[in-house]
Motif scaffolding. Sequence first.
Motif, PDB file in Angstrom:
ATOM      1  N   ALA A  83       0.881  -1.072  -0.141  1.00 19.36           N
ATOM      2  CA  ALA A  83      -0.008   0.132   0.010  1.00 19.36           C
ATOM      3  C   ALA A  83       1.106   1.330  -0.304  1.00 19.36           C
ATOM      4  O   ALA A  83       2.189   1.246   0.227  1.00 19.36           O
ATOM      5  CB  ALA A  83      -1.021  -0.073   1.202  1.00 19.36           C
ATOM      6  N   GLU A  84       0.255   2.456  -0.391  1.00 14.24           N
ATOM      7  CA  GLU A  84       1.080   3.542  -0.304  1.00 14.24           C
ATOM      8  C   GLU A  84       1.738   3.866   0.903  1.00 14.24           C
ATOM      9  O   GLU A  84       1.066   3.597   1.977  1.00 14.24           O
ATOM     10  CB  GLU A  84      -0.030   4.806  -0.802  1.00 14.24           C
ATOM     11  N   GLY A  85       2.729   4.379   1.126  1.00 12.24           N
ATOM     12  CA  GLY A  85       3.515   4.918   2.250  1.00 12.24           C
ATOM     13  C   GLY A  85       4.517   3.642   2.680  1.00 12.24           C
ATOM     14  O   GLY A  85       5.341   3.856   3.532  1.00 12.24           O
ATOM     15  N   TRP A  86       4.815   2.678   1.674  1.00 10.99           N
ATOM     16  CA  TRP A  86       5.521   1.727   2.340  1.00 10.99           C
ATOM     17  C   TRP A  86       6.818   2.064   2.417  1.00 10.99           C
ATOM     18  O   TRP A  86       7.877   1.476   2.954  1.00 10.99           O
ATOM     19  CB  TRP A  86       5.395   0.421   1.464  1.00 10.99           C
ATOM     20  N   SER A 104       2.033  -4.627   8.005  1.00 11.65           N
ATOM     21  CA  SER A 104       0.962  -4.740   8.526  1.00 11.65           C
ATOM     22  C   SER A 104      -0.273  -5.127   7.660  1.00 11.65           C
ATOM     23  O   SER A 104      -0.057  -4.532   6.492  1.00 11.65           O
ATOM     24  CB  SER A 104       0.430  -3.508   9.360  1.00 11.65           C
ATOM     25  N   ARG A 105      -1.221  -5.957   7.723  1.00 14.94           N
ATOM     26  CA  ARG A 105      -2.317  -6.389   6.823  1.00 14.94           C
ATOM     27  C   ARG A 105      -3.071  -5.007   6.718  1.00 14.94           C
ATOM     28  O   ARG A 105      -3.264  -4.391   7.637  1.00 14.94           O
ATOM     29  CB  ARG A 105      -3.210  -7.432   7.203  1.00 14.94           C
ATOM     30  N   ALA A 106      -3.253  -4.804   5.408  1.00 16.16           N
ATOM     31  CA  ALA A 106      -4.426  -3.702   5.247  1.00 16.16           C
ATOM     32  C   ALA A 106      -5.586  -4.095   5.869  1.00 16.16           C
ATOM     33  O   ALA A 106      -6.292  -5.054   5.780  1.00 16.16           O
ATOM     34  CB  ALA A 106      -4.693  -3.532   3.543  1.00 16.16           C
ATOM     35  N   ARG A 107      -6.114  -2.865   6.705  1.00 20.04           N
ATOM     36  CA  ARG A 107      -7.671  -3.049   7.141  1.00 20.04           C
ATOM     37  C   ARG A 107      -8.415  -3.711   6.317  1.00 20.04           C
ATOM     38  O   ARG A 107      -9.206  -4.366   7.150  1.00 20.04           O
ATOM     39  CB  ARG A 107      -7.940  -1.607   7.905  1.00 20.04           C
ATOM     40  N   ALA A 108      -8.736  -3.336   5.376  1.00 22.73           N
ATOM     41  CA  ALA A 108      -9.789  -3.809   4.710  1.00 22.73           C
ATOM     42  C   ALA A 108      -9.587  -5.456   4.371  1.00 22.73           C
ATOM     43  O   ALA A 108     -10.528  -6.046   3.883  1.00 22.73           O
ATOM     44  CB  ALA A 108      -9.936  -2.997   3.421  1.00 22.73           C
ATOM     45  N   ALA A 123       4.096 -17.615   6.243  1.00 27.19           N
ATOM     46  CA  ALA A 123       5.177 -16.744   6.766  1.00 27.19           C
ATOM     47  C   ALA A 123       5.666 -15.563   5.957  1.00 27.19           C
ATOM     48  O   ALA A 123       5.885 -14.666   6.435  1.00 27.19           O
ATOM     49  CB  ALA A 123       6.498 -17.928   7.038  1.00 27.19           C
ATOM     50  N   LEU A 124       5.390 -15.822   4.636  1.00 26.52           N
ATOM     51  CA  LEU A 124       5.511 -14.459   3.744  1.00 26.52           C
ATOM     52  C   LEU A 124       4.229 -13.779   3.498  1.00 26.52           C
ATOM     53  O   LEU A 124       4.352 -13.221   2.554  1.00 26.52           O
ATOM     54  CB  LEU A 124       6.308 -15.117   2.454  1.00 26.52           C
ATOM     55  N   ALA A 125       3.036 -14.191   4.086  1.00 27.79           N
ATOM     56  CA  ALA A 125       1.787 -13.570   3.569  1.00 27.79           C
ATOM     57  C   ALA A 125       2.135 -11.966   4.014  1.00 27.79           C
ATOM     58  O   ALA A 125       1.546 -11.102   3.097  1.00 27.79           O
ATOM     59  CB  ALA A 125       0.649 -13.875   4.604  1.00 27.79           C
ATOM     60  N   GLU A 126       2.933 -11.595   5.044  1.00 29.55           N
ATOM     61  CA  GLU A 126       2.996 -10.065   5.217  1.00 29.55           C
ATOM     62  C   GLU A 126       4.126  -9.632   4.989  1.00 29.55           C
ATOM     63  O   GLU A 126       4.781  -8.523   5.222  1.00 29.55           O
ATOM     64  CB  GLU A 126       2.754  -9.830   6.765  1.00 29.55           C
ATOM     65  N   GLY A 127       4.972 -10.382   3.811  1.00 29.41           N
ATOM     66  CA  GLY A 127       6.196  -9.787   3.278  1.00 29.41           C
ATOM     67  C   GLY A 127       7.233 -10.093   4.564  1.00 29.41           C
ATOM     68  O   GLY A 127       7.085 -10.369   5.702  1.00 29.41           O
ATOM     69  N   ALA A 159       3.400   0.296   7.774  1.00 29.91           N
ATOM     70  CA  ALA A 159       3.019   0.063   6.541  1.00 29.91           C
ATOM     71  C   ALA A 159       2.060  -0.948   6.061  1.00 29.91           C
ATOM     72  O   ALA A 159       2.484  -2.145   6.593  1.00 29.91           O
ATOM     73  CB  ALA A 159       4.209   0.155   5.544  1.00 29.91           C
ATOM     74  N   GLU A 160       1.059  -0.802   5.162  1.00 29.90           N
ATOM     75  CA  GLU A 160       0.189  -1.944   4.842  1.00 29.90           C
ATOM     76  C   GLU A 160       0.577  -2.825   3.734  1.00 29.90           C
ATOM     77  O   GLU A 160       1.213  -2.234   2.675  1.00 29.90           O
ATOM     78  CB  GLU A 160      -1.260  -1.441   4.777  1.00 29.90           C
TER      79      GLU A 160
END
Length: 167
Positions: A83-86, A104-108, A123-127, A159-160
């Motif tokens: 997401a933007e801001g990373w 962090s997972r995007a809220r939506a 393990a890599l779901a959130e980078g 960052a999401e």
Amino acid sequence: MLSVLIETLNDEEGLARTLASLVGGAVEGVVRDVIVCDQGSADQTHRVAEHAGCHYVTGGIGAGIGQAKGDWLLFLEPGARLAEGWIDEVVAHTAKQTMPARFSRARADRAPFLARVFSGNRALAEGLVISKRQATALAKSARSAEALARGLATRRLNAEIWVAPPK
């Protein structure tokens, strides 16, 4: 500064989505190179990687780490989107931290609590943002990026990430 590694297997569509979210980092000069570590795709994954200007390797994650030019590595699953801001968050982390970090997972994009508890945890779901030195040491005993990322103590970035759908 940062090398991005994406491990693929018949992931042409997901790879294209992930690469699109990295364009801002390349423009800002944060993403130095992108390495696609393929595990024998039969689709057009190699063409997507080549058209996007990525390095394409077939020797596994260790070969990808060996080709990485950055001091820090960013591992992503094909289909994940930052997401933007990373960019600012990763730059700040790599400037003052030595430990690995995850997004962090995007809220939506967050599943309900019980769905997260009973789903298969990737393990890599959130980078994963990790120093090249540490990744090189871990890659000696890990056969995949997923195995390399499993069980690491990490810091949570502000960052999401939109998580890649499960295969």
